[in-house]
Structure formats: C-alpha cells, structure tokens
Design a protein around this motif. Structure first.
Motif, PDB file in Angstrom:
ATOM      1  N   ASP A 142      -7.135 -17.105 -13.553  1.00  0.00           N
ATOM      2  CA  ASP A 142      -7.869 -17.924 -12.590  1.00  0.00           C
ATOM      3  C   ASP A 142      -7.001 -19.133 -12.244  1.00  0.00           C
ATOM      4  O   ASP A 142      -7.032 -20.158 -12.934  1.00  0.00           O
ATOM      5  CB  ASP A 142      -9.204 -18.353 -13.188  1.00  0.00           C
ATOM      6  N   ALA A 143      -6.231 -19.026 -11.180  1.00  0.00           N
ATOM      7  CA  ALA A 143      -5.284 -20.084 -10.806  1.00  0.00           C
ATOM      8  C   ALA A 143      -6.001 -21.383 -10.474  1.00  0.00           C
ATOM      9  O   ALA A 143      -5.515 -22.482 -10.807  1.00  0.00           O
ATOM     10  CB  ALA A 143      -4.429 -19.622  -9.626  1.00  0.00           C
ATOM     11  N   GLY A 144      -7.143 -21.300  -9.803  1.00  0.00           N
ATOM     12  CA  GLY A 144      -7.869 -22.516  -9.444  1.00  0.00           C
ATOM     13  C   GLY A 144      -8.327 -23.279 -10.669  1.00  0.00           C
ATOM     14  O   GLY A 144      -8.281 -24.529 -10.691  1.00  0.00           O
ATOM     15  N   GLN A 145      -8.778 -22.587 -11.701  1.00  0.00           N
ATOM     16  CA  GLN A 145      -9.206 -23.263 -12.918  1.00  0.00           C
ATOM     17  C   GLN A 145      -8.035 -23.970 -13.591  1.00  0.00           C
ATOM     18  O   GLN A 145      -8.166 -25.104 -14.067  1.00  0.00           O
ATOM     19  CB  GLN A 145      -9.831 -22.253 -13.882  1.00  0.00           C
ATOM     20  N   VAL A 146      -6.875 -23.327 -13.639  1.00  0.00           N
ATOM     21  CA  VAL A 146      -5.698 -23.950 -14.241  1.00  0.00           C
ATOM     22  C   VAL A 146      -5.290 -25.189 -13.454  1.00  0.00           C
ATOM     23  O   VAL A 146      -4.948 -26.232 -14.030  1.00  0.00           O
ATOM     24  CB  VAL A 146      -4.529 -22.943 -14.313  1.00  0.00           C
ATOM     25  N   GLU A 147      -5.337 -25.121 -12.129  1.00  0.00           N
ATOM     26  CA  GLU A 147      -4.950 -26.258 -11.294  1.00  0.00           C
ATOM     27  C   GLU A 147      -5.874 -27.448 -11.529  1.00  0.00           C
ATOM     28  O   GLU A 147      -5.410 -28.581 -11.692  1.00  0.00           O
ATOM     29  CB  GLU A 147      -4.969 -25.849  -9.830  1.00  0.00           C
ATOM     30  N   ARG A 148      -7.194 -27.201 -11.563  1.00  0.00           N
ATOM     31  CA  ARG A 148      -8.142 -28.301 -11.810  1.00  0.00           C
ATOM     32  C   ARG A 148      -7.929 -28.897 -13.200  1.00  0.00           C
ATOM     33  O   ARG A 148      -7.954 -30.124 -13.372  1.00  0.00           O
ATOM     34  CB  ARG A 148      -9.571 -27.782 -11.673  1.00  0.00           C
ATOM     35  N   LEU A 149      -7.699 -28.037 -14.176  1.00  0.00           N
ATOM     36  CA  LEU A 149      -7.507 -28.502 -15.552  1.00  0.00           C
ATOM     37  C   LEU A 149      -6.249 -29.351 -15.666  1.00  0.00           C
ATOM     38  O   LEU A 149      -6.242 -30.385 -16.350  1.00  0.00           O
ATOM     39  CB  LEU A 149      -7.435 -27.294 -16.482  1.00  0.00           C
ATOM     40  N   ALA A 150      -5.180 -28.956 -15.003  1.00  0.00           N
ATOM     41  CA  ALA A 150      -3.931 -29.722 -15.061  1.00  0.00           C
ATOM     42  C   ALA A 150      -4.134 -31.138 -14.533  1.00  0.00           C
ATOM     43  O   ALA A 150      -3.659 -32.114 -15.129  1.00  0.00           O
ATOM     44  CB  ALA A 150      -2.838 -29.009 -14.271  1.00  0.00           C
ATOM     45  N   GLY A 151      -4.851 -31.274 -13.415  1.00  0.00           N
ATOM     46  CA  GLY A 151      -5.119 -32.596 -12.873  1.00  0.00           C
ATOM     47  C   GLY A 151      -5.954 -33.433 -13.818  1.00  0.00           C
ATOM     48  O   GLY A 151      -5.706 -34.642 -13.988  1.00  0.00           O
ATOM     49  N   GLU A 152      -6.960 -32.836 -14.448  1.00  0.00           N
ATOM     50  CA  GLU A 152      -7.811 -33.575 -15.383  1.00  0.00           C
ATOM     51  C   GLU A 152      -7.023 -34.022 -16.611  1.00  0.00           C
ATOM     52  O   GLU A 152      -7.213 -35.143 -17.105  1.00  0.00           O
ATOM     53  CB  GLU A 152      -8.984 -32.692 -15.811  1.00  0.00           C
ATOM     54  N   LEU A 153      -6.136 -33.169 -17.105  1.00  0.00           N
ATOM     55  CA  LEU A 153      -5.344 -33.532 -18.284  1.00  0.00           C
ATOM     56  C   LEU A 153      -4.415 -34.704 -17.967  1.00  0.00           C
ATOM     57  O   LEU A 153      -4.279 -35.641 -18.761  1.00  0.00           O
ATOM     58  CB  LEU A 153      -4.535 -32.324 -18.753  1.00  0.00           C
ATOM     59  N   ALA A 154      -3.750 -34.647 -16.827  1.00  0.00           N
ATOM     60  CA  ALA A 154      -2.854 -35.736 -16.452  1.00  0.00           C
ATOM     61  C   ALA A 154      -3.621 -37.038 -16.303  1.00  0.00           C
ATOM     62  O   ALA A 154      -3.164 -38.105 -16.734  1.00  0.00           O
ATOM     63  CB  ALA A 154      -2.111 -35.391 -15.162  1.00  0.00           C
ATOM     64  N   ALA A 155      -4.809 -36.983 -15.705  1.00  0.00           N
ATOM     65  CA  ALA A 155      -5.620 -38.184 -15.518  1.00  0.00           C
ATOM     66  C   ALA A 155      -6.110 -38.743 -16.844  1.00  0.00           C
ATOM     67  O   ALA A 155      -6.331 -39.957 -16.973  1.00  0.00           O
ATOM     68  CB  ALA A 155      -6.814 -37.863 -14.616  1.00  0.00           C
ATOM     69  N   ALA A 156      -6.260 -37.870 -17.856  1.00  0.00           N
ATOM     70  CA  ALA A 156      -6.751 -38.307 -19.163  1.00  0.00           C
ATOM     71  C   ALA A 156      -5.638 -38.809 -20.074  1.00  0.00           C
ATOM     72  O   ALA A 156      -5.899 -39.157 -21.238  1.00  0.00           O
ATOM     73  CB  ALA A 156      -7.494 -37.162 -19.834  1.00  0.00           C
TER      74      ALA A 156
END
Length: 691
Positions: A142-156
């Motif tokens: 699920d590429a979209g899930q990985v993309e959203r997760l990457a942004g959240e991790l960087a922000a955290a």
C-alpha cells in the motif's frame, strides 16, 4: 629513524585504552597507548598517532595504510545513544521484535527482564503488504499508507527507519519500493532495508539486526568522517580502513553502510594476531586469550583460522547470560567475552568469597591506583600491590600508579572483611580472576570439540601476560605464548587482515533435489555481489578470491551448522553431503540420525583480497644480561614477597632463556613468570613459556 618505506598504522579503541602500532617493511617500528576518550573516541586516536609520529620522527606523508577498530557501535547500543528509530513491517507483525523467541534465559527468575527493542512500540508500524513463504505476492504494498506514515514520522522527529517485511529475503521488491516512497516523502529520514542488511530467514533476528544497523548509522558516519578529517589534519594522505567483526577489512563507505558489522572489530584484531604468530611459530591450533582493561576474550584457532559464527548478542540484560540481549545476524569471530579485565571491581560476596567483575572501573575513573577518582578496588590494584606492575613505567609512564592507595582500598574492602593480610587478599583477587577466565575458556573450548589441555594459550592485551600464566596453568595448557608488543596486539593484528566482505542469501533446498547447476548460479551471483564491493574499494578483480559455505541441517531440526562447499564437479552433491556429515560429527559426535533428509537454508560467500605481508615482529637486543633492569619485590604464594629480577622485553634477543620467578616488562604489559616456569624467545620475537 625509519627514513624509508611505507608505514602501516593499526589503531584499536578499547574500553580503557586506545592502542597503536606502526610497522614498516622490516617489522614493528613504534607502538603507543593512551587512555580512551569515550565522549570523543577520535580524539584518542589523534593523540596517540600524533605522539608516536613525533616521538619516532616519522613523516605522516609516508603512511600508506591505516586500519582501525572501535567499540563505538557496541557502546552506542549498550548506552542507547543512537538515532530515534522507527520500524516499518508487515501488518500484524509489529511486535515480533518484542516477542522474540519467547525464551526465558533464566527459567526460575520471577523478576526476569527482557532485552528492550531499539524501537519503542509506539514507533513500530505495520503496513498493508504480504509476501508468502514461497516468494509470491499475496497483498501488494500500500504505497499511499507508506507515504502518509513517512510524513508523520518525519514530523514526529524520527531520524531513522528500519524496513523489515515478511519473507523479504526471498523477494525485496516491496522493501525497495518502500524506501523509494519514504525518500520522496521525507528525504531527511535514514532508511535501512532488511533485505540488504541481513537477507536471511527468521524475522526476529532479521528485524533486530536491521534496527541495530540504522540505529547507529548516523553516529558511525559522523565518527568516521571526523576520524578521516583528523588524519588529514595530521598530514596522513590515506583514508582509514575499518576492521569488521569477522576479521576482514572494509572501506569507510562500506562501514558506513553496514556499521553493524563493526560490533566486535576490536577483539577481532587479537585473534588475527594470534593467527599471524601461529603461522610463524608453527601452531595451527591454539587458543587466543586477550585480556584488556574491561573484559577478556577467548577464541579457538583451528588450522590457522579463528572460528567464525554468524549470530551475536549485544546489550545483554545480564552481561554473560546468553539469550538476554538483542540478537544480531552478522559474521563475527566466534569468541567468548568474560567480564574480567584489569579494571574489574573486586568484592566479597554474601558467601564470604572474593569475586571479580563483571562491572568495571573502565577508563573513567579507572582503578584506585590510577589516582583519577576511583574508590573501589580492582584487579589492577591487586596486581600493583603484588609488585607485578612498575609504578613509574606503567603504560609507558603515562599513568603513575599510587600503590599505597590501592593497598588501602584492598585492606579496607577485602582483607578487613575476610580477616586476612593484605598480600593474601591481593593474591586472592588475582587468583580469582585467573580461575574465572580459565573456567570460561574450558567451557568455550569443549563446546567447540576441543580439549583445552592440548591447545597452547596465546595471550595478548595489556593484562594478558600478567594473568596468562595462571590461566594456562589452570587449563593445563602445553605452553603459553606471549608475542612482542602484546599490550597492543589487536592493533598489530589489524595489519595482517585482508579486505573482505561476507555476502549471504537464504534459500531453502532439499539436498536430494538440489541441482548443481542451480547452486552454481546462486553462488556465482553472490560472488559477483562481493566482487562489486571489493573492486569498488580499489581491488583488482583478479585479486579477489572466494570461499563458499552453506548452512545446513537435517529436516526437522531447528538450527543449522555451517558447511564448507566443495568445488564444482560430477560428484558435487555427494561431496557436499559428506562435508555436512563430517562437520556434524565433529560438532556433536556420532549421533547423526539415519534415514533423515538433509536441507540447505542459507548460502554464503566470503570474498576477500590478498593478505598483507606485514612482519609483526621487532629485533631484540643481545641477551639476558643486557636486558636485566633491576629487582622488584613481587609476591608469589609459595614464598611471599621476594626480590624478583625485572627484564626489559625489548633487549631480549632470539634464543634468550629465563627461569622464574621473573618479570619481563615492556611499555604496555608485563609477563609474570612464576617460580619454576621456563621461557625462551622464539625467532618471531614471541616468548614461549613452559609451566
């Protein structure tokens, strides 16, 4: 001095001291030792190298090789000083790294503590994707899930991400795609893939290894860049090479990519030094014993090769208890670490017995006799009180030993509690350390099918020659071998290692169904991968040689053994089966099951370049008369304190012989020759002791 030829430098950063050795074409040219600087380890390297070059009037521009080993990775994992790290794995498997093998390493301990994963649970995430055990894709990534997760991790504030999908050792397409998405969405995140770090079966070990690799990667990159800059600042024209845990060398760029392979880089040097001197001394089988300031390491050498394993534990909850640490899958010289070193703290336990270690005074504050604030007595304090150490020349005079303070600490903490004299208490500490190491060595050798009573004990490290005679006597060893510059042997051993890389893949095959041509194709692909790394590091393709092995087992067993793979030929499969049964019998005896099929799980190629032609020796003096320095009061249990001759190791010529009691002293270590023991200086400069 040293006006011609290329200089080769080896540097080993230990827990207490940083050691250095410089060779030219003729042998050992300079050695050095300084206290390790734990907060800035490159500083100690800079200090000891600058001092050695200046003291021996050596031109840094002549340095053509620098090999370096360090405890940085191990210490960072133990102290949890790595990056803020997240784990991305297959949906439903985020807790694999915490569940582990569900093994209780101490069955009856109701307060059992388990190793803490490097990624906390709130930083472990499952994403939708699924690869089956046969390598087919059941659920696309699920590429979209990985993309959203990457942004959240960087922000955290997450700095590093380990990606470990189920069965990715068979097919890495999902992991590679996940990295592309993460890098596009959050370019600042450092990403490690399990299919690159450890492409082997067993999800727990693979995930743990990948986490550890990316957790320390930033630290290692900064450190190696700093070290490279400091060497340039000294005028050294070459980049350092890094000692890997399995005894091979890698460039800085390879070490940055796979820092987890540096876990045991320092101890590997001691084993390699043992191999080098074993070749010149005709000792194909021996036991390497390296005792430093914090720990002692033991390794069995067979046919001029240290045994290598591919499983290791780090950051153990109980330092010497298997199963209590984080598992790491990486090639490492198979050695046992014992929590006994010069800095090991001595105490009287609840049973009224003296014990030593595993806790250590380290470099800061160090033993009481260092005068750096240490208050609890250590093994080194006992050795100083026994008269084995020269208070004025210890460590080349860098540390002046306060023997009176050491005596007072032992009197108060040990002798007073036991109601014995100071000498008896100090000897008790010394003997307890010896027996602890001998017991561990005995078990280690027997578990590997070796009789310790037939193996010469090759001793090194700053405290190895001090305690080696006692350990050898307890083991019944036929001889004790003490090389020149024993206190910095790891640094010397680095200079005998070739460029090397280990390439591995897991693929399940029944031996009866394995087609030789399929095996040849897989091994050839592994060899190409190894060659790419080494030729990219500057070696010519024709210089690279390969060694093949497989991890095999009987069907139904839960673990494998490593088996050398014979050369291709018409009887290849039968020869491989014979090789497996031979290794199995050697490890376990004549207990192999009959009528049970054999299977292969992991395929391995070690690619390496030519070994350096380093001469790990120096020329001695003219004889024992010139070597006699003075006499010092030293304690031996059969007669108490007595005037004991002290010899300068650097003045002992080939063929010189001594009979104990005697002390043979060099800058970094002292050999304690007990009463009745005899020793002789061999051609390679090593001292061979017969007890």
């Amino acid at each position: 001095m040293g006006e011609g030829g290329v200089l080769r430098v080896g540097v080993d950063i230990g827990g207490t001291f940083t050691d250095l050795a410089i060779l030219d074409d003729e042998g050992i040219l300079a050695i050095g030792k300084t206290l390790t600087t734990p907060r800035d380890p490159a500083q100690a390297v800079h200090t000891v190298l600058r001092r050695a070059l200046a003291d021996h009037r050596l031109d840094p521009a002549r340095v053509g090789l620098v090999v370096h080993g360090t405890t940085l990775v191990t210490n960072a994992l133990i102290e949890r000083r790595g990056a803020r790290t997240a784990l991305i794995t297959t949906e439903g498997f985020r807790d694999v790294v915490e569940m582990g093998r569900e093994h209780r390493y101490e069955l009856y301990d109701l307060n059992l503590r388990l190793p803490r994963p490097l990624a906390a649970r709130h930083l472990r995430f499952g994403v939708r994707e699924r690869l089956l055990a046969d390598g087919t894709v059941q659920t696309p990534l699920d590429a979209g899930q990985v993309e959203r997760l990457a942004g959240e991790l960087a922000a955290a504030g997450v700095e590093a991400v380990a990606v470990c999908f189920l069965h990715s050792h068979l097919d890495d397409r999902h992991e590679r795609r996940a990295r592309e998405i993460i890098k596009a969405a959050a370019p600042g995140l450092r990403v490690a893939l399990s299919s690159e770090v450890n492409p082997e079966i067993r999800e727990y070990e693979r995930a743990s290894t990948t986490l550890a690799n990316v957790y320390v990667q930033g630290l290692v990159e900064d450190y190696l860049d700093d070290l490279r800059g400091r060497l340039r600042g000294l005028g050294v024209p070459v980049d350092p090479l890094v000692m890997l845990s399995h005894g091979g060398l890698a460039t800085v760029d390879v070490a940055k990519r796979f820092p987890i392979r540096m876990l045991e880089s320092g101890p590997a040097g001691g084993a390699l030094g043992a191999v080098a001197f074993g070749r010149t001394g005709g000792r194909p089988d021996q036991m390497s014993f390296d005792m430093g300031g914090t720990t002692a390491k033991l390794c069995v050498i067979e046919r001029h090769r240290p045994l290598v394993t591919h499983a290791f534990e780090v950051d153990r909850v109980y330092r010497l208890r298997a199963g209590s640490g984080l598992p790491v899958r990486a090639p490492v010289i198979d050695m046992i670490e014992i929590g006994t070193g010069g800095g090991s703290l001595a105490r009287v336990n609840a049973l009224g017995l003296i014990t030593t270690g595993p806790d250590s005074a380290g470099a800061e504050p160090g033993p009481v006799c260092y005068g750096r604030g240490g208050e609890r007595c250590t093994v080194t304090d006992a050795d100083a009180v026994l008269g084995y150490l020269d208070p004025e020349r210890f460590g080349g005079g860098e540390v002046k030993l306060d023997v009176a303070a050491a005596a007072e600490a032992i009197r108060e903490q040990i002798a007073g509690r036991l109601g014995v004299g100071l000498a008896e208490a100090a000897w008790g500490i010394h003997a307890c350390a010896n027996e602890s190491m001998a017991n561990a060595a005995r078990v280690h050798a027997i578990e590997r099918g070796q009789d310790p009573a037939r193996l010469p004990l090759f001793t090194s490290g700053g405290n190895g020659p001090l305690h080696g005679p006692g350990v050898a006597a307890a083991l019944g060893s036929p001889a004790l071998v003490v090389p020149p510059a024993a206190g910095v042997l790891s640094a010397l051993g680095f200079l005998s290692a070739p460029m090397s890389i280990d390439v591995v893949r897991s693929r399940h095959e029944l031996l009866d169904e394995l087609a030789p041509e399929d095996a040849e194709r897989l091994f050839a692909s592994l060899e190409r991968e190894g060659a790419e790394v080494l030729t990219g590091s500057g070696l010519a393709a024709k210089e690279v040689r390969y060694e093949r092995s497989m991890e095999m087992r009987f069907v139904g067993q839960g673990s494998e053994i490593e088996v050398p793979v014979p050369a291709a030929g018409p009887d290849w499969r039968a020869e491989l089966a014979e090789s497996f049964h031979r290794q199995y019998a050697r490890r376990f005896g004549d207990v192999a099951p009959t009528g049970v099929a054999v299977e292969a799980l992991t395929w391995r190629v070690t690619a390496s370049g030519p070994a350096p032609t380093a001469r790990l020796r120096f020329d001695g003096g003219s004889g024992t008369g010139d070597a006699l320095l003075d006499h010092r009061e030293a304690y031996f249990p059969d007669g108490g304190y007595r005037p004991t001759p002290v010899y300068d190791r650097y003045r002992l010529a080939e063929g010189a012989e001594l009979t104990g009691p005697a002390l043979v002293q060099e800058r970094e270590s002292t050999l304690v020759l007990p009463p009745g023991a005899h020793c002789r200086v061999a051609r390679d400069g090593g001292i061979v002791v017969t007890l």
